[in-house]
Scaffold this motif. Structure first.
Motif, PDB file in Angstrom:
ATOM      1  N   ILE A   1      -7.747   8.007   4.251  1.00 38.37           N
ATOM      2  CA  ILE A   1      -6.730   8.889   4.830  1.00 38.37           C
ATOM      3  C   ILE A   1      -6.089   8.223   6.053  1.00 38.37           C
ATOM      4  CG2 ILE A   1      -8.332  10.102   6.382  1.00 38.37           C
ATOM      5  CD1 ILE A   1      -6.846  12.717   5.628  1.00 38.37           C
TER       6      ILE A   1
ATOM      7  N   ASN B   1      -3.168   4.869   0.561  1.00 41.28           N
ATOM      8  CA  ASN B   1      -3.350   5.655   1.772  1.00 41.28           C
ATOM      9  C   ASN B   1      -3.197   7.118   1.387  1.00 41.28           C
ATOM     10  OD1 ASN B   1      -1.442   5.920   4.909  1.00 41.28           O
ATOM     11  ND2 ASN B   1      -3.525   6.520   4.418  1.00 41.28           N
ATOM     12  N   THR B   2      -4.336   7.794   1.236  1.00 39.72           N
ATOM     13  CA  THR B   2      -4.267   9.184   0.780  1.00 39.72           C
ATOM     14  C   THR B   2      -5.516   9.951   1.177  1.00 39.72           C
ATOM     15  OG1 THR B   2      -3.672  10.561  -1.127  1.00 39.72           O
ATOM     16  CG2 THR B   2      -5.304   8.841  -1.521  1.00 39.72           C
ATOM     17  N   ASP B   3      -5.459  11.260   1.018  1.00 37.88           N
ATOM     18  CA  ASP B   3      -6.573  12.135   1.348  1.00 37.88           C
ATOM     19  C   ASP B   3      -7.485  12.238   0.114  1.00 37.88           C
ATOM     20  OD1 ASP B   3      -8.246  14.009   2.365  1.00 37.88           O
ATOM     21  OD2 ASP B   3      -6.755  15.604   2.555  1.00 37.88           O
TER      22      ASP B   3
ATOM     23  N   PHE C   1      -6.664  12.588  12.372  1.00 36.44           N
ATOM     24  CA  PHE C   1      -6.326  11.242  11.931  1.00 36.44           C
ATOM     25  C   PHE C   1      -7.033  10.216  12.810  1.00 36.44           C
ATOM     26  CE2 PHE C   1      -3.183  13.734   9.788  1.00 36.44           C
ATOM     27  CZ  PHE C   1      -3.057  13.083   8.584  1.00 36.44           C
TER      28      PHE C   1
ATOM     29  N   ILE D   1       0.840  -1.210   0.000  1.00 32.62           N
ATOM     30  CA  ILE D   1       0.000   0.000   0.000  1.00 32.62           C
ATOM     31  C   ILE D   1       0.871   1.255   0.000  1.00 32.62           C
ATOM     32  CG2 ILE D   1      -1.816   1.270   1.206  1.00 32.62           C
ATOM     33  CD1 ILE D   1      -2.650  -1.406   2.500  1.00 32.62           C
ATOM     34  N   PRO D   2       0.787   2.069  -1.064  1.00 32.58           N
ATOM     35  CA  PRO D   2       1.538   3.318  -1.074  1.00 32.58           C
ATOM     36  C   PRO D   2       0.892   4.361  -0.168  1.00 32.58           C
ATOM     37  CG  PRO D   2       0.257   3.102  -3.098  1.00 32.58           C
ATOM     38  CD  PRO D   2       0.027   1.844  -2.308  1.00 32.58           C
ATOM     39  N   ASN D   3       1.741   5.123   0.503  1.00 30.29           N
ATOM     40  CA  ASN D   3       1.266   6.212   1.352  1.00 30.29           C
ATOM     41  C   ASN D   3       1.555   7.531   0.635  1.00 30.29           C
ATOM     42  OD1 ASN D   3       1.022   8.313   3.149  1.00 30.29           O
ATOM     43  ND2 ASN D   3       1.930   7.220   4.874  1.00 30.29           N
ATOM     44  N   MET D   4       0.502   8.121   0.079  1.00 34.34           N
ATOM     45  CA  MET D   4       0.646   9.353  -0.716  1.00 34.34           C
ATOM     46  C   MET D   4       0.313  10.596   0.101  1.00 34.34           C
ATOM     47  SD  MET D   4       1.707   8.071  -3.492  1.00 34.34           S
ATOM     48  CE  MET D   4       1.788   9.575  -4.466  1.00 34.34           C
ATOM     49  N   LEU D   5       0.107  10.442   1.407  1.00 30.40           N
ATOM     50  CA  LEU D   5      -0.239  11.601   2.246  1.00 30.40           C
ATOM     51  C   LEU D   5       0.914  12.592   2.279  1.00 30.40           C
ATOM     52  CD1 LEU D   5      -1.916   9.762   5.270  1.00 30.40           C
ATOM     53  CD2 LEU D   5      -3.058  11.222   3.586  1.00 30.40           C
ATOM     54  N   LEU D   6       0.565  13.858   2.231  1.00 29.60           N
ATOM     55  CA  LEU D   6       1.582  14.902   2.230  1.00 29.60           C
ATOM     56  C   LEU D   6       1.724  15.494   3.629  1.00 29.60           C
ATOM     57  CD1 LEU D   6       0.552  16.761  -1.053  1.00 29.60           C
ATOM     58  CD2 LEU D   6       2.406  15.102  -0.763  1.00 29.60           C
TER      59      LEU D   6
END
Lengths: 122, 261
Positions: free
Chosen positions: B84, B107-109, B142, A112-117
């Motif tokens: 998220i 895992n993203t917004d 979160f 699972i890639p984590n693209m959160l900034l």
């Protein structure tokens, strides 16, 4: 993470103008068999950035894709099988995706890639 | 009995849904959304989706159910899901695996990182958003808070998701959105109508605590033309657009009969 997903991801860091394709740092690659579906491949072909897929699959240890393609190749079963394998069956399980412009690493864990900034990147 | 077994096998089983203290367990809202998808299954199969995306997958109950209920009959479908909350995508992975399904997880917004390359490519988007009205500062927290904290009128995150969905949906794309009465679903339909979408409530359910709606949106040329016409009209006539709106409008039914018959 399949290479189809890699082909759809780009770096969205503030100020980055060319965040695609993300470079792959592969620590663990796994292969998982997926049912072959010709229609899906033909549907996706137009959406795929081919060079990004070729480079990504090479990084993952698969160098069978031709460098240049044209849509007439979709009539070849041999080509479709290779496309299928590269697009859907190679999984980046552990590693990172690297922004081509800033070098920022987006970790990939358990596929699972984590693209959160971070706050200062938005 | 046999029919019952077949029906049960069509969606995710609660005993196989993984959990985590920081991840929202499937509840009445999740069940309502899956029931709406089940009710619309024949249309979904006829739709032949290539890419299906769930935004905010939580426990994975909904995306797993979607993959199961479409099953082998939609063998050309590819499933993706985002959340998220890092614990949620992990739990979703376990839930999918327990059912022998696969979805690509990010895992993203909302769909950050996917918006550019996936634009105009998604045939089905499913969203059970954080819809609970809360103080605005709880939005974007979160962990499990992100699964329900919706800010003022529960609309903060919904209003961020709608333009993203509009960007990602393909020409034939459908959006299934779960809302609460407090979210003002009529106003949401109006917002989407301005972007050229027709809409229909496909399921309503009142629980002890809340009244839920599942709204389906699709791009509709007639709606787009009507909106453009009304914009021209509104220059001389200052009616509110609400008067001419939305469900069950004749253009909706006309469109439905055209699409589904």
């Amino acid at each position: 993470m399949r290479l189809l997903t890699h082909n759809m991801l780009s770096s969205n860091i503030k100020g980055v103008t060319n965040g695609f394709p993300l470079l792959i740092e592969a620590e663990k690659v796994v292969e998982k068999a997926v049912d072959f579906n010709e229609d899906f491949l033909k549907n996706m072909f137009a959406k795929i950035e081919w060079k990004a897929l070729v480079d990504a699959s090479k990084t993952m240890g698969y160098a069978e894709l031709p460098d240049n393609v044209e849509s007439s190749m979709l009539d070849s079963d041999e080509f479709l099988q290779k496309f299928h394998h590269a697009l859907l069956e190679l999984h980046l399980e552990e590693g990172a995706l690297v922004c081509p412009e800033t070098g920022r690493k987006f970790p990939v864990s358990k596929g699972i890639p984590n693209m959160l900034l971070h706050e200062d990147e938005v | 009995m046999q029919i019952l077994c077949i029906m049960l096998s069509d969606i995710a089983q609660i005993r196989l849904v993984s959990s985590h203290p920081e991840v929202y367990d499937p509840c009445d809202d999740s069940f309502a959304l899956v029931d709406a998808l089940l009710a619309d299954r024949a249309n979904l199969l006829e739709h032949h989706p290539s890419i299906c995306l769930e935004i905010g997958c939580g426990s994975g109950y909904v995306i797993t159910s979607l993959a199961l209920l479409l099953g082998k009959e939609a063998s050309g479908a590819h499933y993706m899901a985002t959340d998220i909350n890092p614990h949620a995508v992990g739990v979703t992975r376990e839930t999918l695996e327990a059912h022998g399904c696969h979805a690509e997880l990010v895992n993203t917004d909302i769909a950050l990182g996917l918006e550019k390359r996936l634009a105009r490519s998604v045939d089905v988007i499913v969203v059970n958003p954080p819809y609970v009205p809360t103080p605005e500062e709880e939005v974007g927290c979160f962990g499990i808070t992100s699964s329900w904290a919706g800010g003022e009128n529960g609309r903060s995150v919904i209003d961020k998701i709608l333009p993203v969905a509009d960007k990602l949906l393909s020409e034939k794309g459908w959006l299934y959105l779960l809302t609460l009465t407090a979210n003002n679903p009529l106003e949401i339909c109006l917002l989407m109508r301005k972007k050229g979408y027709a809409s229909r409530i496909i399921l309503q359910r009142s629980t002890e605590e809340e009244s839920l709606h599942i709204i389906k949106f699709w791009r509709d040329l007639d709606t787009l033309l009507e909106v453009k016409e009304s914009m021209v009209l509104n220059k001389t006539d200052n009616r509110t657009v609400t008067e001419s709106l939305p469900f069950p409008s004749f253009s909706v039914w006309r469109n439905l009969s055209r699409n589904f018959n």
